[in-house]
Design an enzyme around this catalytic site. Structure first.
Site, PDB file in Angstrom:
ATOM      1  N   ASP A  46     -33.347  37.000  58.584  1.00  0.00           N
ATOM      2  CA  ASP A  46     -33.903  37.279  59.970  1.00  0.00           C
ATOM      3  C   ASP A  46     -34.610  35.911  60.314  1.00  0.00           C
ATOM      4  O   ASP A  46     -35.671  35.860  60.893  1.00  0.00           O
ATOM      5  CB  ASP A  46     -35.026  38.458  59.964  1.00  0.00           C
ATOM      6  N   GLY A  50     -32.955  41.885  70.835  1.00  0.00           N
ATOM      7  CA  GLY A  50     -32.471  43.262  70.471  1.00  0.00           C
ATOM      8  C   GLY A  50     -31.743  42.927  69.166  1.00  0.00           C
ATOM      9  O   GLY A  50     -30.920  43.833  69.032  1.00  0.00           O
TER      10      GLY A  50
END
Length: 696
Positions: free
Chosen positions: A323, A202
C-alpha cells in the site's frame, strides 16, 4: 495599551516597513481575475494564495517576510472559526482579494473575510453520509481551485462542482465517477489552461483509477486518462494501456486494478504537462492480484495537458505489495545537481525514499531513504528498488517498514529556495502484512485482501518496532538530511516555509510551531488543543501578513485508534494569526468517561466472540477503532446503551443511522454475523469496565 508601550512601537515599526517596501513582503492585495496569467505569475504575487501549493510548482514557499525569525515571537491569534465537526480537517485555504476559501469534512466549502473570519457564504453539497462506507481514510477534503470568478470543488461522492466565488451558488456540476460506486474524491482540483483537473480515490475497493479534465466554463468532459488497464477483451484506450497490460497477470480487471490518483496533481506551464501520482494496485497483495510490476499503479505519470496523452512514467514501487502508492505531494523545482542545472520533479514517497526525477523526460536522477526502510535495501542505478524478498513473503505475516501510512503521506511538503531544503513530516512506523485466510473478493466492501484480525508469530515483533515522528529538512540535491526535530506525536501536519527564514508545522498534539528554516531552532508555538494534520498557509491583506491553518485530527490511523495516530481529537477550527494578535481559544481537553458495565446481554460462546472479533476487525475497526476503542471522531461502541443494543442489527444491516454516516452492511453481513459482532463489542465493554477507571 499605553501609546508609548514597546509592543505599540513594534507594531508601528512593522507598519512603517510595510509602507516603504513592498519587497519586504507586505504588499497589499490588488483585485484582478484569477486567469492563466495570474496563475503563472503567482510566484511573484506575494499577497494572495491562488492554488493548492500557492504556485504551479507547489513548493509552498511564500516570499512574505513581515513575519520573520525576529518578529515571529509576536505572532498571535486574530480570529478562529468553529467548523462543527470532529472528522478530519486536511484543507489548504486559498486567498483572493481578502477572501479565504476553505473546505471541511463532508466537502463543505466556506468563504470568509480573511481579516475578521466573518462568514460570507457556505456551500454544503449534501453528500449522502452512508457513502463513507467507500472512503478508506476519513471523509476529508483538501481544498478547492479558483479560476475566473469561480470556485471548484471535488465532492466526496465524485461530483465536480463549480460555484460562483461571490455567492457560492452552483454554476454547474458533473458526476466524474459512476454514481453510487465505491469511488470518492478527497483531493483538491487543479487548473491547467482552462481545464479543471480532478482525480479520484478508491484503490482499497474494486475501482479502476483515472484522471479527468473538464472545461472550466461549461463543465464539459474534455479528456480522461486511465492509470491501469481494463479488460483486454474490450480493447485498450491507448498504447500506454496496452503496454501496461503486459505487466499484469491473471484477471486483474475483475477487481478494477486500483491505481487511483487520489491526491497530487501538478501542472507545469513551461512544458504544458500534467503530473500525477497513482495509488496501490487492487487488491494489495500480488498473490491474489497477480504477479508483475502492475503498471501504472504506484507510479508518477506525466501527461500532455492538451489531451491527456501519456508522455512518461516512473514506477516508485513495482508490484506494490504494501500500500505504498505514489500519491504523495509532487513538487517542481530547478536544482543544481553535479554542477548542472536540472528541471526536476520531487517526491517523498510513502515507501520511505525521496525521489528526484527529470520532469521533462522522467529520467531517474537519484533516490535515498529518509526514514527506516526494510522492504528494500536501496535503489539501483536504473531507479528500481532492490527488494528484500522476506518483505513480500506472506506465508505467515511480514512486518514491514515504513507502515502503510507511509514514511510520508499526503501531508504537503515545502521547499525554500534560499536554504535549498525540502521540509517534511516523517513517520517512523511499521505494519503487519498478512493475507486474509480463505480470502474471496467482496465487491460491496474493501478488497485489500489484508487480514486485519491477524494475531500470530509476527505480532510480538511488530510491538517491538520503533515508533516516532520528526520534522526533517532534506537537501534534495545532496539526498541527505540537513537537520531534524523529534516530535512529541509520531504523525504531524504539512509544512509551510517563507522568506522570513521560517518553517511552520502543526502536530497531532495541537501544537502549531515555527522553526528557523536554516537550522530547525524552535522560535514560536501556539497550542490549538486539537491535532493539526493540514498545512499552514500565509497571505497578505492591506499590508498585513497573516498565517492560517485548519485544526482537526482525523484520518485512518485516528479512526482506527492506532498508536501512530493518537493525537488530540476535537471540533475542527480554522485559525488565523497575525503579529500582535490577542484572541484566545477556550481550553479544550477531551473527556474520557469510564466505560460502564453493560447490562445488555446476548447468548454466545467464546468461539463466537472470537469470530466476532475477526468480523469486527474486517468491517468495523477502520472507523470504530482497533479492539473497539475509538479514536474519538466517531462513537465508541463500548458505551452503547441498552436501547441502542436492541437496535444493533437494524443499525448495522438496516441502515437505521445512515444520515449520521453509518452505512448498511446488509450485502456484507448476515444476521448471525452481526450477532457475534455485537457479542464481541459487549465482551470488550465488559473488559474495559473492569480494567481501569477510564476503560482504556
Amino acid at each position: 495599551m499605553h501609546p508609548d508601550s514597546p509592543h505599540k512601537k513594534f507594531l508601528a515599526m512593522v507598519a512603517a516597513a510595510c509602507f516603504f517596501s513592498v519587497l519586504a513582503g507586505c504588499g497589499g492585495s490588488r483585485s484582478r481575475e484569477v486567469d492563466d496569467a495570474a496563475l503563472r505569475g503567482a510566484d511573484t504575487d506575494s499577497a494572495d494564495w491562488l492554488t493548492y501549493g500557492r504556485t504551479y510548482s507547489e513548493q509552498r514557499f511564500s516570499p512574505l517576510k513581515q513575519i520573520d525569525e525576529q518578529s515571529v515571537g509576536h505572532l498571535g491569534l486574530v480570529w478562529s472559526y468553529d467548523l462543527g465537526t470532529k472528522r478530519g480537517e486536511e484543507s489548504t485555504p486559498l486567498m483572493k482579494d481578502g477572501v479565504l476559501y476553505a473546505t471541511s469534512a463532508w466537502s463543505i466549502v466556506y468563504a470568509m473575510d480573511a481579516r475578521t473570519g466573518k462568514l460570507l457564504w457556505k456551500y454544503d453539497p449534501r453528500v449522502a453520509k452512508d457513502h463513507a462506507k467507500f472512503v478508506c481514510c476519513d471523509v476529508v477534503n483538501r481544498g478547492v481551485a479558483i479560476y475566473k470568478g469561480r470556485v471548484y470543488l471535488g465532492a466526496l461522492d465524485g461530483r465536480l462542482i463549480a460555484l460562483d466565488a461571490k455567492t457560492g451558488s452552483v454554476a454547474w456540476q458533473a458526476q466524474t465517477t459512476p454514481e453510487n460506486s465505491p469511488y470518492a474524491i478527497t483531493g483538491a482540483p487543479r487548473i491547467a489552461r482552462g481545464r479543471v483537473l480532478i482525480g479520484n480515490a478508491g484503490s482499497e475497493y474494486a475501482v479502476r483509477g483515472y484522471i479527468s479534465a473538464y472545461d472550466a466554463d461549461s463543465g464539459k468532459l474534455l479528456w480522461r486518462t486511465y492509470t491501469v488497464p481494463g479488460d483486454p477483451s474490450k480493447g485498450f484506450e491507448s498504447d500506454a494501456m496496452k503496454r501496461a497490460a503486459a505487466s499484469w497477470s491473471g484477471e486483474w480487471w475483475k477487481m478494477g486494478g486500483g491505481g487511483s490518483p487520489w491526491d497530487t496533481i501538478v501542472y507545469d506551464p513551461e512544458l504544458d504537462m500534467v503530473y500525477l501520482g497513482t495509488g496501490n494496485g487492487a487488491p494489495w497483495y500480488d498473490k491474489i492480484r497477480g504477479k508483475g510490476d502492475n503498471l501504472y499503479a504506484a507510479s508518477i505519470i506525466a501527461l500532455k495537458a492538451e489531451d491527456g496523452e501519456q508522455v512518461w512514467h516512473y514506477q516508485t514501487t513495482p508490484g506494490d505489495n504494501w500500500d505504498y502508492d505514489a500519491t504523495q505531494p509532487l513538487m517542481l523545482a530547478n536544482l543544481g545537481i553535479d554542477g548542472q542545472p536540472r528541471r526536476v520533479i520531487m517526491q517523498a514517497n510513502k515507501n520511505g525514499f525521496f525521489y528526484v526525477l527529470d520532469r521533462a523526460t522522467g529520467k531517474f536522477i537519484s533516490a535515498h531513504a529518509f526514514t527506516d526502510v526494510n522492504w528494500a535495501t536501496g535503489i539501483d542505478p536504473n531507479g528500481r528498488p532492490i527488494e528484500n524478498p522476506a518483505a513480500r513473503d506472506l506465508q505467515d505475516a511480514s512486518v514491514v517498514e515504513p507502515a502503510t501510512d507511509g514514511g510520508h503521506s499526503w501531508n504537503p511538503i515545502s521547499f525554500n529556495p534560499a536554504t535549498g531544503f525540502v521540509y517534511l513530516g516523517v513517520l517512523q512506523a511499521s505494519s503487519i502484512h498478512a493475507l486474509a485466510p480463505n480470502w474471496k473478493p467482496d465487491l460491496n466492501d474493501q478488497t485489500t485482501g489484508a487480514d486485519r484480525a491477524y494475531r500470530g508469530p509476527a505480532t510480538e515483533q511488530f510491538r517491538n518496532m520503533k515508533l516516532g515522528g520528526r520534522l526533517v529538512a532534506w537537501d534534495p540535491a545532496k539526498q541527505a538530511e540537513a537537520w531534524h526535530v523529534d516530535l512529541e506525536n509520531p504523525k504531524s501536519g504539512g509544512t509551510l516555509t517563507t522568506a522570513g527564514n521560517l518553517v511552520f508545522q502543526g502536530q497531532g498534539n495541537g501544537k502549531l510551531t515555527a522553526y528557523r528554516a536554516t537550522d530547525g531552532k524552535k522560535l514560536w508555538e501556539f497550542d490549538a488543543g486539537v491535532g493539526i494534520a493540514a498545512p499552514p498557509m500565509t497571505f497578505s491583506v492591506d499590508g498585513t501578513q497573516y498565517l492560517a491553518v485548519l485544526a482537526g485530527w482525523g484520518g485512518p490511523m485516528v479512526l482506527a485508534n492506532r498508536p501512530a495516530g493518537k493525537g488530540n481529537v476535537g471540533s475542527g477550527m480554522l485559525l488565523t494569526f497575525t503579529l500582535g494578535g490577542t484572541a484566545t481559544l477556550p481550553p479544550y481537553q477531551r473527556q474520557t468517561e469510564p466505560v460502564p458495565m453493560p447490562t445488555y446481554h446476548v447468548v454466545t460462546s467464546p468461539i463466537e466472540i472470537e469470530h466476532g472479533r475477526v468480523l469486527f476487525a474486517t468491517f468495523c475497526s477502520r472507523c470504530h477503532g482497533n479492539d473497539v476503542v475509538s479514536g474519538g471522531s466517531v462513537p465508541d461502541l463500548r458505551y452503547l446503551d441498552p436501547e441502542t443494543h436492541k437496535m444493533f442489527e437494524q443499525i448495522v444491516r438496516g441502515g437505521l443511522r445512515r444520515e449520521f454516516g453509518m452505512p448498511s452492511f446488509a450485502d456484507d453481513l448476515t444476521s448471525a454475523q452481526v450477532h457475534v459482532i455485537q457479542a464481541y463489542v459487549l465482551d470488550r465493554a465488559r473488559e474495559s469496565a473492569q480494567a481501569s477507571p477510564t476503560g482504556q
